[in-house]
Design a protein around this motif. Structure first.
Motif, short mmCIF file in Angstrom:
data_model
loop_
_atom_site.label_atom_id
_atom_site.label_comp_id
_atom_site.label_asym_id
_atom_site.label_seq_id
_atom_site.Cartn_x
_atom_site.Cartn_y
_atom_site.Cartn_z
N GLN A 1 0.51 -1.20 -0.39
CA GLN A 1 -0.08 -0.15 0.19
C GLN A 1 0.82 1.37 0.54
N VAL A 2 0.06 2.03 -0.70
CA VAL A 2 1.18 3.83 -1.25
C VAL A 2 0.60 4.36 -0.45
N GLN A 3 0.53 5.53 0.24
CA GLN A 3 -0.27 6.94 0.82
C GLN A 3 0.43 8.18 0.03
N LEU A 4 -0.47 8.72 -0.51
CA LEU A 4 0.39 9.45 -0.91
C LEU A 4 -0.15 11.32 -0.41
N VAL A 5 0.42 12.26 -0.27
CA VAL A 5 -0.66 13.15 0.78
C VAL A 5 -0.12 14.72 -0.26
N GLU A 6 -0.58 15.57 -0.40
CA GLU A 6 0.01 16.83 -1.77
C GLU A 6 -0.13 17.83 -0.67
N SER A 7 0.81 18.91 -0.64
CA SER A 7 0.82 20.18 -0.65
C SER A 7 1.30 21.16 -0.95
N GLY A 8 1.60 22.41 -1.36
CA GLY A 8 1.29 23.35 -1.40
C GLY A 8 0.43 24.21 -2.77
N GLY A 9 -0.82 23.82 -2.53
CA GLY A 9 -1.43 24.57 -3.37
C GLY A 9 -1.99 25.66 -3.03
N GLY A 10 -2.30 26.79 -3.84
CA GLY A 10 -3.28 27.85 -3.40
C GLY A 10 -3.40 28.69 -4.47
N LEU A 11 -3.68 29.86 -3.50
CA LEU A 11 -3.87 31.32 -4.85
C LEU A 11 -2.70 32.49 -5.49
N VAL A 12 -2.82 31.81 -6.54
CA VAL A 12 -1.68 32.34 -7.34
C VAL A 12 -2.29 33.81 -8.75
N GLN A 13 -1.48 34.81 -9.16
CA GLN A 13 -1.69 35.83 -9.90
C GLN A 13 -0.84 34.77 -11.21
N ALA A 14 -1.77 34.79 -12.88
CA ALA A 14 -1.16 35.52 -13.88
C ALA A 14 0.19 35.09 -13.63
N GLY A 15 1.24 34.44 -14.37
CA GLY A 15 2.44 34.42 -14.89
C GLY A 15 3.27 33.79 -13.05
N GLY A 16 2.58 34.31 -11.91
CA GLY A 16 3.45 33.52 -11.04
C GLY A 16 3.71 31.76 -10.79
N SER A 17 4.80 31.82 -9.78
CA SER A 17 4.82 29.85 -9.61
C SER A 17 4.24 29.42 -7.97
N LEU A 18 3.58 28.37 -8.33
CA LEU A 18 3.77 27.47 -7.33
C LEU A 18 4.73 26.06 -7.02
N ARG A 19 5.21 25.71 -6.45
CA ARG A 19 5.41 23.78 -6.18
C ARG A 19 5.30 23.52 -5.28
N LEU A 20 4.11 22.18 -5.98
CA LEU A 20 3.13 20.77 -4.89
C LEU A 20 4.85 20.61 -4.79
N SER A 21 3.90 19.58 -3.47
CA SER A 21 4.56 18.01 -3.13
C SER A 21 3.70 17.60 -2.77
N CYS A 22 4.32 16.23 -2.54
CA CYS A 22 3.85 15.26 -2.25
C CYS A 22 4.62 14.11 -2.31
N ALA A 23 4.23 13.40 -0.48
CA ALA A 23 4.76 13.13 0.28
C ALA A 23 4.21 11.38 0.30
N ALA A 24 5.11 9.94 0.15
CA ALA A 24 5.05 9.04 -0.20
C ALA A 24 5.10 8.39 0.95
N SER A 25 4.65 7.49 1.32
CA SER A 25 4.85 6.42 2.48
C SER A 25 3.95 5.12 2.05
N GLY A 26 5.03 4.15 2.95
CA GLY A 26 3.98 2.47 2.41
C GLY A 26 5.37 1.74 1.79
N ARG A 27 5.63 2.22 0.62
CA ARG A 27 6.61 1.07 -0.29
C ARG A 27 8.04 1.36 -0.97
#
Length: 123
Positions: A1-27
């Protein structure tokens, strides 16, 4: 079994940047292909990027998004630059086991999914 948890989303203006993360566990992280998909209201789930050894990108994000993984931290990342309003969606991290270096772009191939994180890009 693999568990995945995302983070890092949000509101940003056009032209901006974001970084999403996904922490994985279990395997053992390195034996899994990892990918990002997104789904906007009323639309089908769309392939964004995936990696195991090499990487693949959806046409709409090539040159703007970068997928990477830190196997020591069991974490997948999605660096999103030059964001556009049409990038607005819920972004999902996904995984499947494979011995292949070629990763799938089809969501039906992935059998582990995170809960999703909202990304909203305003004009």
């Amino acid at each position: 079994q693999v568990q995945l948890v995302e983070s890092g989303g949000g509101l940003v203006q056009a032209g901006g940047s974001l970084r999403l993360s996904c922490a994985a566990s279990g395997r053992t992280f390195t034996t899994y292909a990892m990918g990002w998909f997104r789904q906007a209201p009323g639309k089908e789930r769309e392939f964004v990027a995936a990696t195991r050894v090499g990487t693949r990108y959806g046409d709409s994000v090539k040159g703007r998004f970068t997928i990477s993984r830190d196997n020591a931290k069991n974490t997948l990342y999605l660096q999103m630059n030059s964001l556009k309003p049409e990038d607005t969606a819920v972004y999902y991290c996904a995984a499947y086991w494979t011995p292949s270096t070629i990763v799938s772009v089809s969501p039906s191939t992935y059998n582990y999914w995170g809960q999703g994180t909202q990304v909203t890009v305003s004009n």
